[in-house]
Design an enzyme around this catalytic site. Sequence first.
Site, PDB file in Angstrom:
ATOM      1  N   CYS A  63       0.235  -1.095   0.032  1.00 12.90           N
ATOM      2  CA  CYS A  63       0.213   0.250  -0.083  1.00 12.90           C
ATOM      3  C   CYS A  63       1.071   1.119  -0.418  1.00 12.90           C
ATOM      4  CB  CYS A  63      -0.687   0.475   1.199  1.00 12.90           C
ATOM      5  SG  CYS A  63      -1.802   1.413   1.208  1.00 12.90           S
ATOM      6  N   TRP A  96      -7.377  -7.392   5.199  1.00 15.98           N
ATOM      7  CA  TRP A  96      -5.771  -7.608   5.615  1.00 15.98           C
ATOM      8  C   TRP A  96      -5.515  -9.031   6.189  1.00 15.98           C
ATOM      9  CZ3 TRP A  96      -3.429  -5.272   1.639  1.00 15.98           C
ATOM     10  CH2 TRP A  96      -3.729  -4.461   0.638  1.00 15.98           C
ATOM     11  N   ARG A 128     -14.379  -0.404   4.492  1.00 12.01           N
ATOM     12  CA  ARG A 128     -13.130  -1.514   5.002  1.00 12.01           C
ATOM     13  C   ARG A 128     -12.343  -1.107   5.693  1.00 12.01           C
ATOM     14  NH1 ARG A 128     -10.621   0.258   0.668  1.00 12.01           N
ATOM     15  NH2 ARG A 128     -11.740   1.986   0.338  1.00 12.01           N
ATOM     16  N   ALA A 129     -12.140  -2.139   6.268  1.00 16.08           N
ATOM     17  CA  ALA A 129     -10.690  -1.871   7.378  1.00 16.08           C
ATOM     18  C   ALA A 129      -9.234  -1.447   6.239  1.00 16.08           C
ATOM     19  CB  ALA A 129     -10.386  -3.024   7.960  1.00 16.08           C
ATOM     20  N   THR A 130      -9.066  -0.582   6.634  1.00  9.58           N
ATOM     21  CA  THR A 130      -7.921  -0.166   5.979  1.00  9.58           C
ATOM     22  C   THR A 130      -6.753   0.532   6.328  1.00  9.58           C
ATOM     23  OG1 THR A 130      -8.153   2.187   6.398  1.00  9.58           O
ATOM     24  CG2 THR A 130      -8.942   1.204   3.983  1.00  9.58           C
ATOM     25  N   VAL A 131      -5.625  -0.181   5.701  1.00  7.87           N
ATOM     26  CA  VAL A 131      -4.393   0.731   6.034  1.00  7.87           C
ATOM     27  C   VAL A 131      -4.121   1.701   4.927  1.00  7.87           C
ATOM     28  CG1 VAL A 131      -3.135  -2.220   6.866  1.00  7.87           C
ATOM     29  CG2 VAL A 131      -3.409  -0.985   4.356  1.00  7.87           C
ATOM     30  N   TYR A 194      -5.630   5.478  -9.262  1.00  6.16           N
ATOM     31  CA  TYR A 194      -7.017   4.707  -9.232  1.00  6.16           C
ATOM     32  C   TYR A 194      -7.972   5.323  -9.815  1.00  6.16           C
ATOM     33  CZ  TYR A 194      -3.630   2.900  -5.719  1.00  6.16           C
ATOM     34  OH  TYR A 194      -2.153   2.135  -4.755  1.00  6.16           O
TER      35      TYR A 194
END
Length: 324
Positions: A63, A96, A128-131, A194
């Site tokens: 990422c 993730w 969403r569970a994001t980093v 993106y």
Amino acid sequence: MREKSFEQTHNGNIATSESVHEINHETGQFVRQKNRFTTPFGDQEGQLPVEAHRYRLLWTPLCPWAHRQKIAFALLGLDDVISTGTAHPHRSEKGWSFANNPGGVDPVLKIHYLPEIYAETDPNYTGRATVPCIVDVKTRKVVNNDYFNLTYYWETAWKPFHKKGAPDLFPKDLREDIKALNDVIFNDVNNGVYKAGFAESQEAYEEAFDALFARLDELEERLSHSRYLFGDRLTDSDIRLYVTLARFDIAYYPVFLCNQRRLIDYPNLWNYAKDLYSIPAFKNTTHFDAIKYYHHNEFGILPKGPDLSLWEEPNDRAEKFGGK
């Protein structure tokens, strides 16, 4: 708007569920999910206390938004006071994962998948569970996933913990200029790739494509006059531009259809990127294998190119502009 997984794009050529994004169904434009946890670090009421060994950064080398946190940590010496948990570069159907760790769990938080800690923080969270995300280890809660502003906090609020000789990446006399340039880099370059790669209409794709390469042309010209984006001073802006450049030829050019020119076709941008890569904080946090892993095809075949040894070749920046 509707959600779309990456394996549904580009005629099925990419077999990965690295991320799920929203698409404006009327225009076909990509829309990035807003951050949920945005409380800043600081010493004011309601802010997150700046305290050594209290927080954990969860990231994956794939990422770009997470990568820039690790570059800042390395430059500033914050790895000594904020721990790091590394997720596998492939985002599974459950989110993730920490499959690359012994037992498949993060060794500190004891979670198998990133959504677990988001659910502990807010059982009603539906995004969403994001980093990257920052977890307060004391409370086991996600306290910040504001990828856009995090580096500003590392550079300012966390200054008491900077290592001796750390660069001033966000100098007071340049802050407004840095923020203005960062907004431009984000909209047209960082997020621009993106917007092109996930577009669902020809018009949306071409709009993002044209803005991206127009901006790269401008940055190419800017870097013909100075070693870094702000003269001879390495700043936050250089970190933000670098993470996209590092992924450009290996990912965005072939996969996101950003194929007007490669990074190596821009003399100044290419030598600038190699110059940054020669700095350990950039090089040691750039994992090309992880980036390639994300971009395997439906049969699990990894791209053999491009030739990554080119990143090790000399650059001309010191010769042109001075310095080591």
